[in-house]
Design an enzyme around this catalytic site. Structure first.
Site, PDB file in Angstrom:
ATOM      1  N   SER A  59       6.028  51.007 100.311  1.00  0.00           N
ATOM      2  CA  SER A  59       6.081  51.081  98.855  1.00  0.00           C
ATOM      3  C   SER A  59       4.732  51.343  98.193  1.00  0.00           C
ATOM      4  O   SER A  59       4.111  52.361  98.436  1.00  0.00           O
ATOM      5  CB  SER A  59       6.712  49.795  98.330  1.00  0.00           C
ATOM      6  N   HIS A  60       4.265  50.373  97.404  1.00  0.00           N
ATOM      7  CA  HIS A  60       3.045  50.571  96.621  1.00  0.00           C
ATOM      8  C   HIS A  60       1.786  50.259  97.433  1.00  0.00           C
ATOM      9  O   HIS A  60       0.683  50.389  96.916  1.00  0.00           O
ATOM     10  CB  HIS A  60       3.086  49.663  95.396  1.00  0.00           C
TER      11      HIS A  60
ATOM     12  N   ASP B 160       5.624  54.850  92.088  1.00  0.00           N
ATOM     13  CA  ASP B 160       4.876  54.336  93.238  1.00  0.00           C
ATOM     14  C   ASP B 160       5.204  55.119  94.512  1.00  0.00           C
ATOM     15  O   ASP B 160       5.907  56.138  94.456  1.00  0.00           O
ATOM     16  CB  ASP B 160       5.139  52.833  93.437  1.00  0.00           C
TER      17      ASP B 160
ATOM     18  N   ASP C  15       7.209  54.909  97.075  1.00  0.00           N
ATOM     19  CA  ASP C  15       8.583  55.232  97.456  1.00  0.00           C
ATOM     20  C   ASP C  15       9.484  55.495  96.263  1.00  0.00           C
ATOM     21  O   ASP C  15      10.712  55.565  96.409  1.00  0.00           O
ATOM     22  CB  ASP C  15       9.165  54.129  98.345  1.00  0.00           C
TER      23      ASP C  15
ATOM     24  N   ASP D 147      10.350  53.783  93.511  1.00  0.00           N
ATOM     25  CA  ASP D 147      11.216  52.828  92.813  1.00  0.00           C
ATOM     26  C   ASP D 147      10.528  52.138  91.639  1.00  0.00           C
ATOM     27  O   ASP D 147      11.178  51.490  90.833  1.00  0.00           O
ATOM     28  CB  ASP D 147      11.844  51.804  93.787  1.00  0.00           C
ATOM     29  N   ARG D 148       9.203  52.277  91.533  1.00  0.00           N
ATOM     30  CA  ARG D 148       8.509  51.672  90.389  1.00  0.00           C
ATOM     31  C   ARG D 148       8.135  52.731  89.357  1.00  0.00           C
ATOM     32  O   ARG D 148       7.937  53.894  89.710  1.00  0.00           O
ATOM     33  CB  ARG D 148       7.209  50.997  90.839  1.00  0.00           C
TER      34      ARG D 148
ATOM     35  N   LYS E 299      15.640  49.558  92.456  1.00  0.00           N
ATOM     36  CA  LYS E 299      15.003  49.964  91.216  1.00  0.00           C
ATOM     37  C   LYS E 299      14.716  51.455  91.303  1.00  0.00           C
ATOM     38  O   LYS E 299      14.685  52.017  92.391  1.00  0.00           O
ATOM     39  CB  LYS E 299      13.750  49.144  90.929  1.00  0.00           C
TER      40      LYS E 299
HETATM   41  C1  VG1 Z   1       6.223  42.808  94.937  1.00  0.00           C
HETATM   42  C2  VG1 Z   1       6.652  42.640  93.503  1.00  0.00           C
HETATM   43  C3  VG1 Z   1       8.161  42.490  93.410  1.00  0.00           C
HETATM   44  C4  VG1 Z   1       8.830  43.695  94.089  1.00  0.00           C
HETATM   45  C5  VG1 Z   1       8.308  43.854  95.498  1.00  0.00           C
HETATM   46  C6  VG1 Z   1       8.848  45.098  96.167  1.00  0.00           C
HETATM   47  O1  VG1 Z   1       6.590  41.651  95.683  1.00  0.00           O
HETATM   48  O2  VG1 Z   1       6.026  41.534  92.917  1.00  0.00           O
HETATM   49  O3  VG1 Z   1       8.544  42.379  92.073  1.00  0.00           O
HETATM   50  O4  VG1 Z   1      10.217  43.526  94.125  1.00  0.00           O
HETATM   51  O5  VG1 Z   1       6.881  43.941  95.490  1.00  0.00           O
HETATM   52  O6  VG1 Z   1       8.585  46.222  95.401  1.00  0.00           O
HETATM   53  P1  VG1 Z   1       5.598  40.463  96.009  1.00  0.00           P
HETATM   54  O7  VG1 Z   1       6.368  39.523  96.897  1.00  0.00           O
HETATM   55  O8  VG1 Z   1       4.385  41.047  96.648  1.00  0.00           O
HETATM   56  O9  VG1 Z   1       5.246  39.845  94.698  1.00  0.00           O
HETATM   57  V1  VG1 Z   1       8.203  47.668  96.210  1.00  0.00           V
HETATM   58  O10 VG1 Z   1       8.171  48.866  95.027  1.00  0.00           O
HETATM   59  O11 VG1 Z   1       6.798  47.188  96.927  1.00  0.00           O
HETATM   60  O12 VG1 Z   1       9.412  47.832  97.289  1.00  0.00           O
HETATM   61 CO    CO Z   2       8.227  50.717  95.721  1.00  0.00          CO
END
Ligand code: VG1
Ligand code: CO
Length: 539
Positions: A112-113, A276, A278, A280-281, A375
């Site tokens: 992801s991010h 981001d 992937d 979804d953000r 998302k």
């Molecule tokens: C983070 C974010 C959370 C989100 C998750 C996955 O998790 O705070 O809101 O759902 O990333 O998003 P954490 O446990 O690090 O707070 V993604 O776009 O990284 O799949």
């Molecule tokens: Co993501």
């Protein structure tokens, strides 16, 4: 030819908030991917005769991992794999393809991010046939298998060509390579008023979409430039790169610097957005104006009637506990239910499946609806374009009108990164004991009304999940503490702050939250325990 390969278990294949996330250097260890995938298949009772959807965000190791997964799937009797061209597919597109094809599961190769490249991170998200990521009960079962695995099955065959769209076979398994953008575009056209948005661009409206060298670039070019008529060049950093061109593909004011600088300059376009790694953000900006993600969810909900797919009404809404209370006020005004769940999109899925909610979102730049079970970054951008097209307002006007109607939640998240995990766990455990004792205590006008662990009781499956700690104050302010479940470097303590203002809308969030931040860090003894006097990242 199917081979059975002996292996030894790894002890760290536990999923976090969204799938398994590791440093590339860990994932490239012998049989790491093989062990994880075989454990997953075993934990769900095998995949014989099943259909899975596979894609990834294009980061380093996507191409190698996907070939391993294809061969393990074939050896385990999978009937069919539907794979995004070149092995790429955004997380929301994957959920759509999974649901549309009634597939049994889906894998998105993404962290992801998190940063990519050889020194960055790699990850895998696993979705069930519901289209959403698996529950913690399932991920616990996978983890348990991974600790006792002794062999995996793999097809001994050359790599599959992922370039050409169409059907092919590996052993008895069918492989269909698809252009995932086609289905995604069709879905978006069924939700939003594309004609209104086309007119908006025809009238001279300008935008900049920053794909951050990640997976959404080709989707954005197709949708914004080719279909909706945004001027060529509106989409930036549109070629997915294994290291995201050195960018940290987290769309916020810090990491999407190029876009933020443009939007705060004198030649800013009307609208700015980023996604981001992937897809979804989302981050939304107007000219010299930033939309806080918590407000974003609330605002989209408040404007649902402008969107063709929702105009006949919505079910309730949901937010993660860490997200500001803005959307709760909108839900109240609309007379729909508002749910508060733990962090992680998987907690919204039961609520969507049971038609309790239509919209949901998180403070971490995530918003979405029941059109899929993830998302959806581009969905949020199109929602905004649709609002702007129909109302003729600027981004800033939309937000200011919203504040006038509902008041403003000033909101910030403070991240303390790279903390020793033992220190972080102890901090949280001690804080959980301490918080209830603070009830009634006054910190310079911040009087604690309630404080303790956040425990979610899922109304659909009856499960209970503890996620983070919350302190509420009599003036409506809130502090939420939790440990991140997506990091790969020690522990990250997240402290989320919110104060509510009925009429003062023009202050700096940092100023407005200054005292509450001191209170929050003092209560948790952040400096004494972690040695950190300041947060590493504030978003
Ligand atoms: C983070 C974010 C959370 C989100 C998750 C996955 O998790 O705070 O809101 O759902 O990333 O998003 P954490 O446990 O690090 O707070 V993604 O776009 O990284 O799949
Ligand atoms: Co993501």
């Amino acid at each position: 030819m199917i081979k059975t390969v002996q292996t030894t278990p790894y002890t760290d294949q536990k999923m976090g908030t969204a799938g398994i996330r590791k440093k590339v250097t860990d994932v490239v260890r012998p049989n790491y991917i093989e062990n994880f995938i075989q454990s997953l298949f075993d934990a769900i009772g095998g995949v014989k005769g099943q259909t899975f959807v596979i894609g990834g965000d294009g980061r380093f190791y996507n191409d190698i991992a996907i070939q391993k997964i294809i061969k393990i799937a074939a050896a385990n009797g999978m009937k069919k794999l539907i794979i995004g061209q070149n092995g790429y597919m955004s997380t929301p597109a994957s959920s759509n393809v999974l649901l549309k094809n009634h597939a049994d599961g889906g894998l998105v190769l993404s962290a992801s991010h998190n940063p990519g490249g050889e020194k960055g991170d790699f990850g895998i998200k696993y979705a069930t046939k519901s289209g959403g990521q698996c529950s913690s009960q399932i991920s616990d079962a996978i983890y348990a298998k991974s600790k006792e695995i002794s062999s995996f099955k793999i097809e001994d065959a050359p790599d599959v060509n992922l370039k050409n769209i169409g059907m092919q076979k590996l052993g008895n398994m069918e492989i269909e390579i698809i252009d995932p953008i086609v289905d995604y575009v069709e879905m978006m056209q069924n939700i939003f008023d594309f004609e209104a948005i086309k007119k908006l661009f025809k009238s001279g409206f300008t935008m900049c979409f920053d794909a951050m060298n990640a997976v959404t670039g080709p989707y954005a070019i197709r949708i914004f430039e080719e279909i909706l008529g945004a001027p060529k060049g509106s989409v930036k950093n549109f070629t997915p790169k294994p290291d995201f061109g050195g960018l940290h593909p987290d769309p916020n004011l810090i990491y999407a610097k190029e876009l933020v600088d443009l939007m705060y300059s004198d030649h800013a376009p009307d609208f700015g957005a980023a996604n981001d790694g992937d897809g979804d953000r989302n981050m939304i900006l107007g000219r010299k104006f930033f939309v806080t993600p918590s407000d974003n969810l609330a605002l989209l909900t408040d404007n649902y009637k402008l969107i063709p797919a929702y105009k006949n009404g919505i079910h309730g809404v949901a937010k993660s506990a860490a997200t500001s209370t803005a959307v709760c006020r909108v839900a109240k005004a609309l007379n729909v239910d508002c749910y508060e769940v733990p962090t992680g999109w998987k907690y919204f899925c039961n609520l969507m499946d049971s038609k309790r909610i239509t919209f949901c979102g998180e403070e971490s730049f995530g918003a979405g609806s029941s059109h899929i079970r993830e998302k959806d970054g581009i969905w949020a951008v199109l929602f905004w374009l649709n609002i702007l097209a129909v109302t003729g307002k600027t981004v800033e006007e939309v937000v200011r009108d919203f504040w006038k109607k509902y008041g403003r939640s000033y909101y910030l998240r403070f991240d303390f990164e790279g903390i020793d995990t033992t220190v972080a766990d102890k901090l949280m455990a001690d804080l959980e004991t301490k918080l209830p004792t603070l009830k009634g205590k006054d910190f310079d006008g911040y009087k604690v009304s309630e404080a303790g662990a956040f425990i979610y009781h899922d109304p659909v499956d009856g499960s209970s999940t503890k996620n983070g700690l919350i302190a509420w104050f009599e003036n409506g302010a809130r502090i939420v503490y939790r440990l991140s479940g997506t990091g790969t470097n020690g522990a990250t303590l997240r402290v989320y702050l919110e104060v509510f203002e009925k009429s003062n809308f023009d202050a700096e969030p940092k100023k407005m939250l200054e005292r509450l931040a001191e209170v929050a860090f003092e209560i948790a003894e952040v400096k004494a325990r972690t040695g950190k006097a300041k947060a590493d990242v504030i978003t």
